[in-house]
Design a protein around this motif. Structure first.
Motif, PDB file in Angstrom:
ATOM      1  N   GLN A 151      84.506  31.664  14.982  1.00  0.00           N
ATOM      2  CA  GLN A 151      85.015  32.576  14.986  1.00  0.00           C
ATOM      3  C   GLN A 151      83.945  33.661  14.369  1.00  0.00           C
ATOM      4  O   GLN A 151      82.623  33.448  14.098  1.00  0.00           O
ATOM      5  CB  GLN A 151      85.954  32.767  13.863  1.00  0.00           C
ATOM      6  N   GLU A 152      84.467  34.804  14.928  1.00  0.00           N
ATOM      7  CA  GLU A 152      83.175  35.790  14.608  1.00  0.00           C
ATOM      8  C   GLU A 152      81.753  36.007  15.486  1.00  0.00           C
ATOM      9  O   GLU A 152      81.192  36.838  15.099  1.00  0.00           O
ATOM     10  CB  GLU A 152      83.295  36.176  12.621  1.00  0.00           C
ATOM     11  N   GLY A 153      81.791  35.092  16.921  1.00  0.00           N
ATOM     12  CA  GLY A 153      80.265  35.328  17.721  1.00  0.00           C
ATOM     13  C   GLY A 153      79.614  34.217  17.243  1.00  0.00           C
ATOM     14  O   GLY A 153      78.524  34.280  17.229  1.00  0.00           O
ATOM     15  N   GLY A 154      80.532  33.571  16.057  1.00  0.00           N
ATOM     16  CA  GLY A 154      79.087  32.032  16.215  1.00  0.00           C
ATOM     17  C   GLY A 154      78.991  31.376  16.037  1.00  0.00           C
ATOM     18  O   GLY A 154      79.865  31.203  16.746  1.00  0.00           O
ATOM     19  N   VAL A 155      78.845  29.939  15.953  1.00  0.00           N
ATOM     20  CA  VAL A 155      78.477  28.760  16.808  1.00  0.00           C
ATOM     21  C   VAL A 155      79.053  27.598  15.475  1.00  0.00           C
ATOM     22  O   VAL A 155      79.112  27.829  14.970  1.00  0.00           O
ATOM     23  CB  VAL A 155      76.987  28.358  17.416  1.00  0.00           C
ATOM     24  N   TRP A 156      79.125  26.548  16.745  1.00  0.00           N
ATOM     25  CA  TRP A 156      79.999  25.298  15.768  1.00  0.00           C
ATOM     26  C   TRP A 156      78.786  24.879  14.582  1.00  0.00           C
ATOM     27  O   TRP A 156      77.592  25.153  15.180  1.00  0.00           O
ATOM     28  CB  TRP A 156      80.431  24.327  16.538  1.00  0.00           C
ATOM     29  N   PHE A 157      79.293  24.516  13.774  1.00  0.00           N
ATOM     30  CA  PHE A 157      77.646  24.133  12.454  1.00  0.00           C
ATOM     31  C   PHE A 157      77.356  22.512  13.547  1.00  0.00           C
ATOM     32  O   PHE A 157      76.755  22.487  12.575  1.00  0.00           O
ATOM     33  CB  PHE A 157      78.788  23.997  10.794  1.00  0.00           C
ATOM     34  N   PHE A 158      78.766  21.927  13.771  1.00  0.00           N
ATOM     35  CA  PHE A 158      78.257  20.095  14.144  1.00  0.00           C
ATOM     36  C   PHE A 158      78.035  21.240  15.961  1.00  0.00           C
ATOM     37  O   PHE A 158      79.079  20.812  16.218  1.00  0.00           O
ATOM     38  CB  PHE A 158      78.755  19.501  13.981  1.00  0.00           C
ATOM     39  N   ASN A 159      76.508  21.160  16.096  1.00  0.00           N
ATOM     40  CA  ASN A 159      76.736  21.024  17.519  1.00  0.00           C
ATOM     41  C   ASN A 159      77.337  19.448  18.299  1.00  0.00           C
ATOM     42  O   ASN A 159      76.408  19.276  18.275  1.00  0.00           O
ATOM     43  CB  ASN A 159      75.172  22.291  17.818  1.00  0.00           C
ATOM     44  N   PRO A 160      78.570  20.181  19.173  1.00  0.00           N
ATOM     45  CA  PRO A 160      78.258  18.654  19.766  1.00  0.00           C
ATOM     46  C   PRO A 160      77.649  18.436  20.986  1.00  0.00           C
ATOM     47  O   PRO A 160      77.173  16.920  21.121  1.00  0.00           O
ATOM     48  CB  PRO A 160      80.346  19.090  20.627  1.00  0.00           C
ATOM     49  N   MET A 161      76.765  19.258  21.304  1.00  0.00           N
ATOM     50  CA  MET A 161      75.830  18.958  22.814  1.00  0.00           C
ATOM     51  C   MET A 161      75.078  18.166  21.533  1.00  0.00           C
ATOM     52  O   MET A 161      73.831  17.312  22.206  1.00  0.00           O
ATOM     53  CB  MET A 161      74.995  20.220  23.515  1.00  0.00           C
ATOM     54  N   ALA A 162      74.263  18.523  20.599  1.00  0.00           N
ATOM     55  CA  ALA A 162      72.982  17.385  19.657  1.00  0.00           C
ATOM     56  C   ALA A 162      73.553  16.410  18.906  1.00  0.00           C
ATOM     57  O   ALA A 162      73.747  15.140  19.231  1.00  0.00           O
ATOM     58  CB  ALA A 162      72.908  18.336  18.808  1.00  0.00           C
ATOM     59  N   TRP A 163      75.036  16.411  18.768  1.00  0.00           N
ATOM     60  CA  TRP A 163      75.796  15.561  17.293  1.00  0.00           C
ATOM     61  C   TRP A 163      76.925  14.141  18.649  1.00  0.00           C
ATOM     62  O   TRP A 163      76.732  12.814  18.117  1.00  0.00           O
ATOM     63  CB  TRP A 163      76.981  15.424  16.497  1.00  0.00           C
ATOM     64  N   TYR A 208      55.632  23.797  11.106  1.00  0.00           N
ATOM     65  CA  TYR A 208      56.089  22.979  12.456  1.00  0.00           C
ATOM     66  C   TYR A 208      57.826  21.950  11.867  1.00  0.00           C
ATOM     67  O   TYR A 208      58.533  22.028  12.959  1.00  0.00           O
ATOM     68  CB  TYR A 208      55.694  22.029  12.592  1.00  0.00           C
ATOM     69  N   LEU A 209      57.577  21.551  10.535  1.00  0.00           N
ATOM     70  CA  LEU A 209      58.928  21.062  10.213  1.00  0.00           C
ATOM     71  C   LEU A 209      60.291  21.871  10.375  1.00  0.00           C
ATOM     72  O   LEU A 209      61.233  21.757  10.414  1.00  0.00           O
ATOM     73  CB  LEU A 209      58.430  20.397   8.860  1.00  0.00           C
ATOM     74  N   TYR A 210      60.014  22.734   9.205  1.00  0.00           N
ATOM     75  CA  TYR A 210      61.005  23.796   8.905  1.00  0.00           C
ATOM     76  C   TYR A 210      62.068  24.945  10.054  1.00  0.00           C
ATOM     77  O   TYR A 210      60.546  24.877  10.560  1.00  0.00           O
ATOM     78  CB  TYR A 210      60.744  23.961   7.809  1.00  0.00           C
ATOM     79  N   PRO A 211      62.224  25.714   9.551  1.00  0.00           N
ATOM     80  CA  PRO A 211      63.305  24.718   9.556  1.00  0.00           C
ATOM     81  C   PRO A 211      64.655  23.343  10.251  1.00  0.00           C
ATOM     82  O   PRO A 211      63.869  23.057  10.938  1.00  0.00           O
ATOM     83  CB  PRO A 211      64.839  25.677   9.127  1.00  0.00           C
ATOM     84  N   ILE A 212      64.659  21.921   9.430  1.00  0.00           N
ATOM     85  CA  ILE A 212      65.413  21.162   9.641  1.00  0.00           C
ATOM     86  C   ILE A 212      66.574  21.233  10.215  1.00  0.00           C
ATOM     87  O   ILE A 212      67.947  21.133   9.078  1.00  0.00           O
ATOM     88  CB  ILE A 212      65.062  20.014   8.806  1.00  0.00           C
ATOM     89  N   SER A 213      66.701  21.912  10.609  1.00  0.00           N
ATOM     90  CA  SER A 213      68.225  21.953  11.511  1.00  0.00           C
ATOM     91  C   SER A 213      69.284  20.533  11.453  1.00  0.00           C
ATOM     92  O   SER A 213      69.172  20.008  12.477  1.00  0.00           O
ATOM     93  CB  SER A 213      68.554  22.152  12.837  1.00  0.00           C
ATOM     94  N   LYS A 214      70.475  20.991  10.688  1.00  0.00           N
ATOM     95  CA  LYS A 214      71.927  19.967  10.568  1.00  0.00           C
ATOM     96  C   LYS A 214      72.607  20.482  12.214  1.00  0.00           C
ATOM     97  O   LYS A 214      72.962  19.595  12.640  1.00  0.00           O
ATOM     98  CB  LYS A 214      72.502  19.837   9.494  1.00  0.00           C
ATOM     99  N   THR A 215      72.603  21.535  12.280  1.00  0.00           N
ATOM    100  CA  THR A 215      73.737  22.167  13.308  1.00  0.00           C
ATOM    101  C   THR A 215      72.979  21.022  14.802  1.00  0.00           C
ATOM    102  O   THR A 215      74.270  20.895  15.277  1.00  0.00           O
ATOM    103  CB  THR A 215      73.153  23.453  13.480  1.00  0.00           C
ATOM    104  N   ASN A 216      71.713  21.642  15.467  1.00  0.00           N
ATOM    105  CA  ASN A 216      71.200  20.950  16.106  1.00  0.00           C
ATOM    106  C   ASN A 216      71.036  19.697  16.234  1.00  0.00           C
ATOM    107  O   ASN A 216      70.063  18.784  16.811  1.00  0.00           O
ATOM    108  CB  ASN A 216      69.787  22.058  16.732  1.00  0.00           C
ATOM    109  N   LEU A 217      71.104  18.797  15.022  1.00  0.00           N
ATOM    110  CA  LEU A 217      70.604  17.297  14.970  1.00  0.00           C
ATOM    111  C   LEU A 217      69.234  17.236  14.531  1.00  0.00           C
ATOM    112  O   LEU A 217      68.431  16.515  15.830  1.00  0.00           O
ATOM    113  CB  LEU A 217      71.223  16.262  15.488  1.00  0.00           C
ATOM    114  N   SER A 218      68.150  18.233  14.298  1.00  0.00           N
ATOM    115  CA  SER A 218      66.471  18.217  14.307  1.00  0.00           C
ATOM    116  C   SER A 218      66.566  17.089  14.839  1.00  0.00           C
ATOM    117  O   SER A 218      66.529  15.902  13.719  1.00  0.00           O
ATOM    118  CB  SER A 218      65.971  18.886  13.186  1.00  0.00           C
ATOM    119  N   PRO A 219      65.054  16.141  15.229  1.00  0.00           N
ATOM    120  CA  PRO A 219      64.710  14.878  15.400  1.00  0.00           C
ATOM    121  C   PRO A 219      63.691  14.314  14.696  1.00  0.00           C
ATOM    122  O   PRO A 219      64.494  13.057  14.028  1.00  0.00           O
ATOM    123  CB  PRO A 219      63.632  16.000  16.950  1.00  0.00           C
TER     124      PRO A 219
END
Length: 369
Positions: A186-198, A263-274
């Motif tokens: 909604q409102e031009g945002g993206v999914w909090f859990f990116n399906p391409m990553a998860w 290098y480490l931050y931010p630790i993305s939950k949306t894109n399931l950071s490595p």
């Protein structure tokens, strides 16, 4: 590959993840300090998605071997449709509860905190976005993710049952594309859990389930002589210490080198950071090595938790409903620690009672022998 019976440790850790998710969703909950998110980079969401993939491939893989891939695919799609209907109904119930709670709590704006202001400002578009899985208030993100993952399972299950390594490789390639490819919200945002990553974690869970069915020679070396196990333990210790240091910013800034922080931050939950993914995989590997499949699963707490894991959809949905109610109860009680602990324990107990009732109802429905 022939798929055998279920591993009850999966039910236990799935149920434990549901308790952790519920506790993490209650603001200012002291028991949330005990969940896995406080001791490393990953949290209960990784546990839930990985074990969802594990359980789905075991269940539908067995159906595919018994009844054929077409029947398995139809049942997967039927399950995804049920989840979609549940998502619509659950969102309506959640909004009703939050609006009710907000009218009784004067100290906070629960509607704003739950991300429901969009519905009040633009109800027609919000309803459309709800049907398209684009309107996902707080607490609702895991269910649309699971729906999308299930919709993709019939496409990969045939190859996964035969050549799992190829599916994992393709899934990893999609994971690498996650930072530049996400679903619209909604409102031009993206999914909090990116399906391409998860999806990668979901596929890894399915591959792990199939790998666990293979007959392997037992490892005779002690754990402390296994390089992979020692490496996983060291990584868990280092990331655990780093996560604990976040509670004391001055200490964290003193021990964290500037170059490493950049290098480490931010630790993305949306894109399931490595580093999140690696933390979960290390945790799963160490637990699989150290936690036996034995009599400990017969104690009272383990039995209740396993039962919750077996009815994960129903228990998760109840947890989504109970979290704002617990938050309202805490706010009305002045956010005292005793009330916060009581509401968290009571909610987990209600979730366990639901699982027990569902199990009892299922046994009643079985024909007498």
């Amino acid at each position: 590959m022939t798929i055998n019976g279920r591993d009850h440790r999966i039910d236990f850790f799935r149920g434990l993840a549901l308790i952790f998710i519920f506790w993490d969703h209650i603001p200012h909950n002291p028991l949330a300090e005990l969940t896995v998110r406080n001791f490393g980079f990953s949290d209960a969401a990784e546990i839930f998605v990985f074990l969802a993939g594990y359980a789905a491939v075991l269940a539908y893989g067995k159906i595919a071997q018994r009844d054929g891939l077409l029947i398995a695919g139809v049942k997967i799609l039927r399950r995804a449709w049920v989840l979609y209907v549940v998502h619509i109904f659950l969102l309506a119930v959640l909004m009703g509860i939050v609006f009710f709670a907000n009218s009784h709590v004067e100290t906070r704006d629960l509607v704003q905190e739950m991300g429901l202001q969009y519905f009040l400002s633009n109800p027609q578009q919000a309803l459309t976005d709800e049907l398209l899985l684009r309107f996902k208030p707080n607490l609702m993100d895991p269910l649309p993710l699971y729906i999308v993952l299930l919709l993709g399972l019939p496409l990969v299950l045939p190859l996964l049952l035969r050549k799992a390594r190829y599916v994992v490789a393709l899934s990893f390639a999609l994971y690498l594309m996650a930072p530049v490819w996400n679903f619209a919200a909604q409102e031009g945002g993206v999914w909090f859990f990116n399906p391409m990553a998860w999806q990668f974690l979901f596929v890894l869970g399915g591959a792990a389930a199939l790998h666990g069915q293979q007959i392997k020679a037992p490892e005779t070396r002690p754990l402390w002589h296994q390089t992979l196990f020692i490496s996983a333990v060291v990584y868990l210790l280092l990331t655990g210490l780093l996560a604990l240091s976040w509670k004391w910013p001055q200490l964290h800034d003193a021990v964290m080198p500037l170059w490493l922080g950049e290098y480490l931050y931010p630790i993305s939950k949306t894109n399931l950071s490595p580093v999140r993914l690696l933390h979960f995989l290390a945790l799963a590997y160490v637990v699989a090595k150290c936690v036996p499949h034995s009599a400990w699963l017969n104690n009272w707490f383990a039995r209740q938790t396993c039962r919750m894991g077996r009815y994960s959809l129903e228990v998760f949905c109840l947890g989504v409903i109970l979290a704002p109610l617990a938050d309202m109860l805490n706010a009305l009680g002045g956010d005292r620690v005793v009330m916060q602990v009581f509401s968290a324990l009571m909610g987990a107990g209600i979730m366990a009672v639901l699982a027990a009732w569902l199990d009892w109802n299922k046994r009643l429905a079985q024909p007498a022998r």
